[in-house]
Scaffold this active site. Structure first.
Site, PDB file in Angstrom:
ATOM      1  N   THR A 113      88.993  10.414 -43.829  1.00 27.85           N
ATOM      2  CA  THR A 113      89.680  11.599 -44.369  1.00 27.85           C
ATOM      3  C   THR A 113      89.530  11.709 -45.885  1.00 27.85           C
ATOM      4  O   THR A 113      89.770  12.774 -46.458  1.00 27.85           O
ATOM      5  CB  THR A 113      91.188  11.536 -44.063  1.00 27.85           C
ATOM      6  OG1 THR A 113      91.733  10.400 -44.765  1.00 27.85           O
ATOM      7  CG2 THR A 113      91.453  11.374 -42.578  1.00 27.85           C
ATOM      8  N   ASP A 208      83.651  -1.957 -55.643  1.00 35.40           N
ATOM      9  CA  ASP A 208      82.656  -2.906 -55.129  1.00 35.40           C
ATOM     10  C   ASP A 208      81.767  -3.419 -56.257  1.00 35.40           C
ATOM     11  O   ASP A 208      81.400  -4.594 -56.277  1.00 35.40           O
ATOM     12  CB  ASP A 208      81.790  -2.238 -54.052  1.00 35.40           C
ATOM     13  CG  ASP A 208      82.535  -2.123 -52.725  1.00 35.40           C
ATOM     14  OD1 ASP A 208      83.557  -2.819 -52.558  1.00 35.40           O
ATOM     15  OD2 ASP A 208      82.090  -1.336 -51.867  1.00 35.40           O
TER      16      ASP A 208
HETATM   17  C1  PRP Z   1      88.085   4.609 -55.756  1.00 36.20           C
HETATM   18  C2  PRP Z   1      88.367   4.796 -57.226  1.00 36.20           C
HETATM   19  C3  PRP Z   1      89.578   5.697 -57.199  1.00 36.20           C
HETATM   20  C4  PRP Z   1      89.316   6.560 -55.993  1.00 36.20           C
HETATM   21  C5  PRP Z   1      88.827   7.911 -56.457  1.00 36.20           C
HETATM   22  O1  PRP Z   1      88.930   3.669 -55.203  1.00 36.20           O
HETATM   23  O2  PRP Z   1      88.562   3.605 -57.914  1.00 36.20           O
HETATM   24  O3  PRP Z   1      90.804   5.024 -57.061  1.00 36.20           O
HETATM   25  O4  PRP Z   1      88.295   5.917 -55.224  1.00 36.20           O
HETATM   26  O5  PRP Z   1      88.670   8.764 -55.381  1.00 36.20           O
HETATM   27  P1  PRP Z   1      89.555  10.079 -55.188  1.00 36.20           P
HETATM   28  O6  PRP Z   1      89.614  10.745 -56.522  1.00 36.20           O
HETATM   29  O7  PRP Z   1      88.767  10.862 -54.177  1.00 36.20           O
HETATM   30  O8  PRP Z   1      90.898   9.656 -54.671  1.00 36.20           O
HETATM   31  P2  PRP Z   1      88.761   3.173 -53.672  1.00 36.20           P
HETATM   32  O9  PRP Z   1      89.602   3.996 -52.787  1.00 36.20           O
HETATM   33  O10 PRP Z   1      87.300   3.075 -53.347  1.00 36.20           O
HETATM   34  O11 PRP Z   1      89.426   1.743 -53.717  1.00 36.20           O
HETATM   35  P3  PRP Z   1      88.943   0.407 -54.453  1.00 36.20           P
HETATM   36  O12 PRP Z   1      89.099   0.630 -55.931  1.00 36.20           O
HETATM   37  O13 PRP Z   1      89.878  -0.613 -53.928  1.00 36.20           O
HETATM   38  O14 PRP Z   1      87.510   0.143 -54.074  1.00 36.20           O
END
Ligand code: PRP
Ligand code: URA
Length: 214
Positions: A113, A208
């Site tokens: 999603t 990552d």
């Molecule tokens: C990534 C990034 C942000 C988010 C941005 O985190 O660090 O927090 O995605 O995406 P959005 O603007 O569409 O919400 P992720 O969910 O990959 O988690 P992680 O940092 O633990 O890898």
């Protein structure tokens, strides 16, 4: 710098900063260099974002004479990284303000999603009087930033800035619409999101790449 996102959005796009961001984008940049670059970029961005920290005059003795000089005053700082990737920016920001308190908000994006799912929230208490700096390298759909700031406001946070290294236009617009009182600082604005809600050209998955996972 002028942009189409309104007065609360500052796109830094400084040559030294953009050079470092370009190095981050290169897929062969390894974990160690990536982490180092994120720290340096956070420090450069924090320097700009904190340009309006209040100062006060204090008296001291230089080797030459007694002087009235400016030092930081008043408002205490809270740095709030959005886990995980925001953690990579904390050391660069605390290098600027070592006395800052650190909060943490844990959010991950659901792979299907693309909506943020919250798993952790621990903030300095009380937080009402603090200048809060939320950091995350990536602003994609904007869902994570919007939710994180909503959480901080629920806990009483009032004066909030958001710093991100790369943003998609969609994310900036969503964040400004949801939180028009928040000052947003962006390193580079990229073209768009792809079908998996990744920023193009972007840098891939920031978490990552910082932590060497996947
Ligand atoms: C990534 C990034 C942000 C988010 C941005 O985190 O660090 O927090 O995605 O995406 P959005 O603007 O569409 O919400 P992720 O969910 O990959 O988690 P992680 O940092 O633990 O890898
Ligand atoms: N999160 C990331 O880490 N990268 C993107 O491009 C989008 C969201």
């Amino acid at each position: 710098m002028e942009n189409n996102f309104g007065p609360n959005v500052t796109v830094l796009d400084h040559p030294l900063l953009t050079h470092k961001i370009s190095l981050l984008r290169e897929k062969s940049t390894g974990t160690n260099e990536f982490r180092q670059l994120v720290e340096e970029i956070a420090m450069l961005m924090g320097f700009e974002a904190l340009h309006d920290l209040p100062t006060k005059y204090v008296e001291l003795d230089t080797p030459i004479e007694r002087a009235s000089v400016k030092m930081l005053a008043g408002r205490k700082l809270a740095i709030v990284p959005i886990l995980r990737a925001g953690l990579g920016m904390v050391s660069g920001l605390t290098a600027l303000v070592p006395s800052a308190k650190i909060g943490h908000i844990g959010l991950y994006r659901d792979e299907t999603t693309h909506q943020p799912v919250e798993y952790f929230c621990k903030l300095p208490n009380p937080i009402e009087e603090r200048q809060i700096v939320v950091c995350d390298p990536m602003l994609a759909t904007g869902g994570s930033a919007v939710d994180a700031i909503t959480q901080i406001k629920r806990h009483g946070g009032k004066k909030i800035k958001f710093i991100c290294i790369i943003a998609a236009p969609e994310g900036i617009k969503k964040l400004v619409a949801a939180h028009p009182d928040v000052q947003v600082y962006v390193g580079n604005v990229d073209r768009c999101l792809n079908e998996n809600a990744y920023i193009c050209p972007g840098l891939g998955d920031a978490g990552d790449r910082i932590f060497g996972t996947k």
